[in-house]
Design a protein around this motif. Structure first.
Motif, short mmCIF file in Angstrom:
data_model
loop_
_atom_site.label_atom_id
_atom_site.label_comp_id
_atom_site.label_asym_id
_atom_site.label_seq_id
_atom_site.Cartn_x
_atom_site.Cartn_y
_atom_site.Cartn_z
N VAL A 29 0.90 -1.07 0.02
CA VAL A 29 -0.02 -0.12 0.05
C VAL A 29 0.92 1.31 -0.04
CG1 VAL A 29 -1.89 1.33 1.26
CG2 VAL A 29 -1.88 -1.19 1.23
N TYR A 30 0.55 2.12 -0.94
CA TYR A 30 1.41 3.36 -0.97
C TYR A 30 0.52 4.44 -0.45
CZ TYR A 30 3.89 7.51 -2.94
OH TYR A 30 4.27 8.71 -2.98
N LYS A 31 1.18 5.28 0.81
CA LYS A 31 0.22 6.04 1.40
C LYS A 31 0.55 7.74 0.97
CE LYS A 31 -0.40 3.14 5.27
NZ LYS A 31 -0.24 2.89 6.74
N GLY A 32 1.62 7.82 0.28
CA GLY A 32 2.14 9.25 -0.09
C GLY A 32 2.34 10.02 0.79
N ASP A 73 8.20 6.23 1.13
CA ASP A 73 6.85 6.13 1.82
C ASP A 73 7.11 5.63 3.24
OD1 ASP A 73 4.16 7.05 1.84
OD2 ASP A 73 3.76 5.07 1.59
N HIS A 195 3.19 10.85 -8.55
CA HIS A 195 2.70 9.95 -7.55
C HIS A 195 1.50 9.53 -7.37
CE1 HIS A 195 2.04 13.59 -5.20
NE2 HIS A 195 1.42 12.51 -4.40
N ALA A 196 0.58 10.57 -7.94
CA ALA A 196 -0.91 10.32 -8.08
C ALA A 196 -1.23 9.08 -8.64
CB ALA A 196 -1.56 11.54 -8.44
N ARG A 199 -2.29 5.53 -7.15
CA ARG A 199 -3.38 4.84 -6.81
C ARG A 199 -4.23 4.09 -7.51
NH1 ARG A 199 -8.04 8.42 -8.77
NH2 ARG A 199 -9.37 7.70 -7.18
N CYS A 241 -8.44 7.76 -14.63
CA CYS A 241 -6.87 7.73 -14.87
C CYS A 241 -6.59 8.40 -16.52
CB CYS A 241 -6.18 6.42 -15.08
SG CYS A 241 -4.45 6.16 -15.27
N THR A 291 -6.89 13.76 -6.16
CA THR A 291 -6.46 12.88 -5.23
C THR A 291 -6.00 13.51 -4.23
OG1 THR A 291 -6.29 11.31 -7.09
CG2 THR A 291 -5.35 10.60 -5.12
N TYR A 293 -3.57 12.70 -0.57
CA TYR A 293 -2.88 11.96 0.17
C TYR A 293 -2.81 12.48 1.54
CZ TYR A 293 -1.77 9.65 -3.97
OH TYR A 293 -1.94 9.01 -5.36
#
Length: 360
Positions: A29-32, A73, A195-196, A199, A241, A291, A293
């Motif tokens: 999981v990427y949380k930014g 991250d 980096h968006a 998601r 996207c 988006t 974060y």
């Protein structure tokens, strides 16, 4: 994870694609939440420059940036150490994706002009320790699918002789395929810069790159049934996207036009993209919420400001958690010694302009 030959044309193509789709469901999981998130574009460009210098495959470049994203991250890293981390991610990714003879060598890396301009000298010991830290962080698992792994599976069927260009039959199938490949590569790089896009799962990003290329090339239907069956994505699933990719393209086109024509010009008409169903305009794109974060606290990467001119010196106090990457339950700390000038480095963006607008 280099696959011999053109795997997407072989008998096992569908099985490999399904294996990649299953694996992407288990990605961390990427949380930014990195405090250095504003520097991400700079280091993504640095990785891309080095990859282009050594002519590494897109999969290696995308995996390197993805490893950097996940590591940033998870840790609070100093700006000086980020150079070492970025290049270590690149080396790991190239060792995983490329043949051994194509992996950049330490001496060649240190001889690059961008390295000397940054007053950066890599050491064998420093790279070894950083690579070990990265491998421990990812639990020695670098089998992480990216959009670059999926794009080759979708491109062979991205254009068909039955497609229409501006409502007319295509004149040259080969030329259209070349343009499709160029635009797909361009949108693939666009997704790497922001980096968006993390998601979205990688397969959806790859499919959106193909769909965006068809929009720019004015091919209809925008997302034909064959691509929907192959990717298992509908147009509605791709739209969030796709709109990000098209907005980035419009921004690049406007910037390129400003550089070519600095004099004021007439107000352009609102651009409309051909899509299946009701028309969707850029104004409608802009109405969608962006988006967001959550900026949560990262675990600190403790660095000492004194020491020899090496980026990382191994000490007995290095502690690495073996918890899964998506869990932040244990504290990790690294005692390191760095001696790097504290000045800011300037780097031009690698992809400042849009891909050229091709004629049919």
């Amino acid at each position: 994870m280099e696959l011999e030959g053109q795997w997407w044309k072989g008998e096992l193509a569908e099985d490999i694609h399904q294996a990649l789709r299953y694996k992407e469901l288990c990605l961390p999981v990427y949380k930014g939440q990195s405090p250095q998130l504003s520097l991400r574009r700079y280091f993504a460009d640095l990785i891309a420059i080095v990859c282009n210098r050594f002519k590494l495959c897109p999969a290696a470049r995308h995996l390197a940036v993805y490893l950097l994203d996940l590591f940033m991250d998870r840790y609070d890293i100093s700006v000086q150490q980020l150079h070492m981390v970025a290049l270590s991610c690149l080396l790991l990714a190239s060792k995983f994706e490329e043949r051994e003879d194509r992996v950049p060598k330490l001496e060649t890396l240190n001889s690059l002009g961008c390295m000397s301009s940054m007053n950066l000298v890599l050491t064998k010991q420093g790279l070894l320790h950083m690579e070990l830290l990265l491998l421990e962080t990812f639990q020695w698992n670098l089998y992480l699918p990216t959009a670059a792994h999926f794009i080759e599976y979708y491109l062979p069927v991205a254009v068909n002789e039955m497609d229409l260009h501006d409502g007319w039959p295509m004149v040259c199938m080969e030329k259209t395929m070349q343009y499709m490949s160029k635009y797909a590569d361009y949108f693939l790089e666009v997704s790497l810069q922001d980096h968006a896009f993390l998601r979205f799962v990688p397969s959806l990003v790859a499919a959106a790159c193909v769909a965006s290329s068809r929009v720019i090339l004015h091919l209809s239907l925008t997302w034909p049934p064959r691509l929907q069956r192959l990717s298992a994505y509908t147009w509605e699933q791709l739209l969030p996207c796709v709109e990000r990719l098209l907005l980035a393209h419009d921004s690049d086109v406007k910037e390129a036009n400003k550089q070519k024509c600095p004099q004021p010009s007439a107000q352009p008409a609102q651009m409309m993209y051909p899509v299946q169903g009701p028309s969707v305009s850029l104004h409608q794109y802009m109405q969608r919420p962006n988006t967001q974060y959550m900026q949560q606290s990262c675990q600190p990467l403790v660095v000492s400001s004194q020491g020899p001119a090496t980026y990382l010196t191994h000490t007995a106090s290095m502690q690495v958690s073996t918890a899964p990457l998506h869990g932040l339950t244990q504290t990790q700390s690294i005692d390191a010694k760095v001696n790097v000038p504290g000045r800011a480095y300037q780097m031009n963006p690698l992809y400042p302009c849009a891909a050229p607008c091709f004629d049919r």
